[in-house]
Design an enzyme around this catalytic site. Structure first.
Site, PDB file in Angstrom:
ATOM      1  N   LYS A 111       0.821  -1.221   0.000  1.00 23.74           N
ATOM      2  CA  LYS A 111       0.000   0.000   0.000  1.00 23.74           C
ATOM      3  C   LYS A 111       0.849   1.263   0.000  1.00 23.74           C
ATOM      4  O   LYS A 111       0.460   2.270  -0.580  1.00 23.74           O
ATOM      5  CB  LYS A 111      -0.960   0.000   1.193  1.00 23.74           C
ATOM      6  CG  LYS A 111      -2.070  -1.016   1.012  1.00 23.74           C
ATOM      7  CD  LYS A 111      -3.264  -0.742   1.896  1.00 23.74           C
ATOM      8  CE  LYS A 111      -4.402  -1.670   1.489  1.00 23.74           C
ATOM      9  NZ  LYS A 111      -5.545  -1.604   2.384  1.00 23.74           N
ATOM     10  N   LYS A 194      -4.978  -9.271  -6.422  1.00 24.16           N
ATOM     11  CA  LYS A 194      -6.268  -9.560  -5.791  1.00 24.16           C
ATOM     12  C   LYS A 194      -7.313  -8.498  -6.147  1.00 24.16           C
ATOM     13  O   LYS A 194      -6.960  -7.339  -6.401  1.00 24.16           O
ATOM     14  CB  LYS A 194      -6.106  -9.721  -4.274  1.00 24.16           C
ATOM     15  CG  LYS A 194      -6.043  -8.456  -3.492  1.00 24.16           C
ATOM     16  CD  LYS A 194      -6.258  -8.687  -1.996  1.00 24.16           C
ATOM     17  CE  LYS A 194      -6.304  -7.321  -1.337  1.00 24.16           C
ATOM     18  NZ  LYS A 194      -7.126  -7.182  -0.193  1.00 24.16           N
ATOM     19  N   LYS A 197     -10.554  -2.872  -3.500  1.00 23.65           N
ATOM     20  CA  LYS A 197     -11.341  -1.636  -3.548  1.00 23.65           C
ATOM     21  C   LYS A 197     -10.561  -0.517  -4.228  1.00 23.65           C
ATOM     22  O   LYS A 197     -11.135   0.361  -4.849  1.00 23.65           O
ATOM     23  CB  LYS A 197     -11.655  -1.148  -2.126  1.00 23.65           C
ATOM     24  CG  LYS A 197     -12.452  -2.080  -1.269  1.00 23.65           C
ATOM     25  CD  LYS A 197     -12.873  -1.323  -0.011  1.00 23.65           C
ATOM     26  CE  LYS A 197     -13.386  -2.244   1.061  1.00 23.65           C
ATOM     27  NZ  LYS A 197     -12.348  -2.582   2.059  1.00 23.65           N
TER      28      LYS A 197
END
Ligand code: AQP
Length: 332
Positions: A111, A194, A197
């Site tokens: 992230k 994956k 969002k």
């Protein structure tokens, strides 16, 4: 009785991976355990959230919980910031967890990306807050998708170190519950990453709010390979996109990959995608419609969260009293 805690971030774009990897399992567990299901808004703000969007997404996720079948009278359904014990215990865990442990967390690396120096301190300390979410209630089991396994191992390490440091047996060593054939749903555009969002491509995921046309279009455009479907699971090796679509079908049908391949082995993707669209629309359509209905009643949603928050605080209060006493923090 064993106690469940799990959370989902209200960061928008709630998707099929969140549903199959987490929310659907929450519903199945509500009859077997005492459950606390949390909209983890404090986790969401570890990356920038527009305040209006955060409010909307908090209510939308709560609506998704209820629409998917969670009963607010049976479970505690709340947003994390309603109970200050999460943040309080997270601070204590900041002083228990080691830098070296957090440095190994792959989610932070993914992230934060290349701009690591500019990531928030909250994003780095996220797993400590997650451990606090769970252990503030002495939860014993945590249903999550595959991607959260490493954070749960850290939660176990923190519980163990706290217990050892203070010579107590205060915190349980939690068990992850990674359930079903779709514990890691992959992007529809790239079978190696994956479904997420935060993927900039809306075509990479099926959102719980997508209507039948959007679902059909996204599945039609989903990346595949030129071969027909194999008849046995071994034949999916090295074919991540095919494996992903078959896994999604199996999960939605409540079946096994092998059974899906018995039915569709030898079929072309065009045929399989039609069947996948039908089942996705049949399973997700009613949830999306119920979410829309609930979103028209924000006062009801807020009352569920307030009630859940009050019940949650009552559950964590005695645990926090024990923690303060153990650490030597004086409370009036
Ligand atoms: N692709 C997935 N397949 C299966 N389970 C998944 N989960 C998330 N993505 C998948 C599970 O959903 C729960 C809530 O996740 P979260 O809100 O904490 O978000 P996340 O794990 O960081 O993943 P997202 O939803 O894709 O968000 P971003 O894009 O922000 O990373 C967890 O139980 C998780 O395992």
């Amino acid at each position: 009785m064993d106690r469940i805690f799990s959370g989902v971030q209200p960061s928008g774009n709630l998707h099929l991976g969140n549903y199959l990897g987490a929310i659907r399992n929450f519903v199945r567990l509500q009859d077997q355990y005492e459950c606390i299901y949390c909209v983890v808004d404090l986790h969401a703000i570890t990356v920038w959230q527009n305040p209006e969007d955060l409010r909307h997404n908090t209510r939308e996720l709560t609506a998704a919980f209820i629409a998917a079948g969670l009963d607010p009278s049976k479970n505690v359904i709340m947003n994390q910031s309603q109970n200050p014990h999460h943040a309080e215990l997270a601070w204590i865990f900041n002083c228990v967890a080691r830098l070296g442990w957090l440095n190994r967390m792959t989610q932070f690396k993914e992230k934060a990306g290349k701009n690591r120096e500019n990531a928030s301190v909250g994003l780095y300390a996220y797993p400590n807050l997650m451990a606090a979410d769970i252990l503030a209630y002495k939860a014993t089991h945590v249903p999550v998708g595959e991607d959260q396994k490493q954070h749960l191992e850290l939660c176990r390490d923190i519980a163990q170190k706290f217990n050892n440091d203070f010579g107590v047996d205060l915190f349980p060593i939690v068990e992850p519950l990674i359930l079903g054939p779709a514990t890691r749903v992959m992007s529809l555009r790239d079978g190696s990453s994956k479904m997420s969002k935060s993927d900039p491509s809306d075509n990479s995921r099926i959102n719980l709010t997508d209507g039948p046309d959007a679902i059909a279009q996204k599945i039609r455009r989903a990346r595949t390979d030129p071969e027909p479907l194999p008849s046995e699971a071994d034949g999916l090796d090295g074919r991540p996109e095919a494996a992903n679509l078959v896994g999604i079908y199996a999960a939605l049908a409540d079946g096994q990959v092998a059974t899906v391949l018995q039915e569709f082995g030898g079929s072309l993707f065009s045929e399989f995608k039609n069947a996948l669209t039908d089942i996705a629309v049949a399973k997700l359509g009613p949830i999306g419609e119920e979410m829309q209905r609930l979103m028209a009643e924000p006062a009801y949603i807020d009352s569920v969260l307030a009630d859940g928050g009050a019940r949650a605080r009552a559950l964590s209060e005695p645990v926090m009293a024990e923690v303060f006493d153990t650490v030597g923090l004086v409370r009036g």
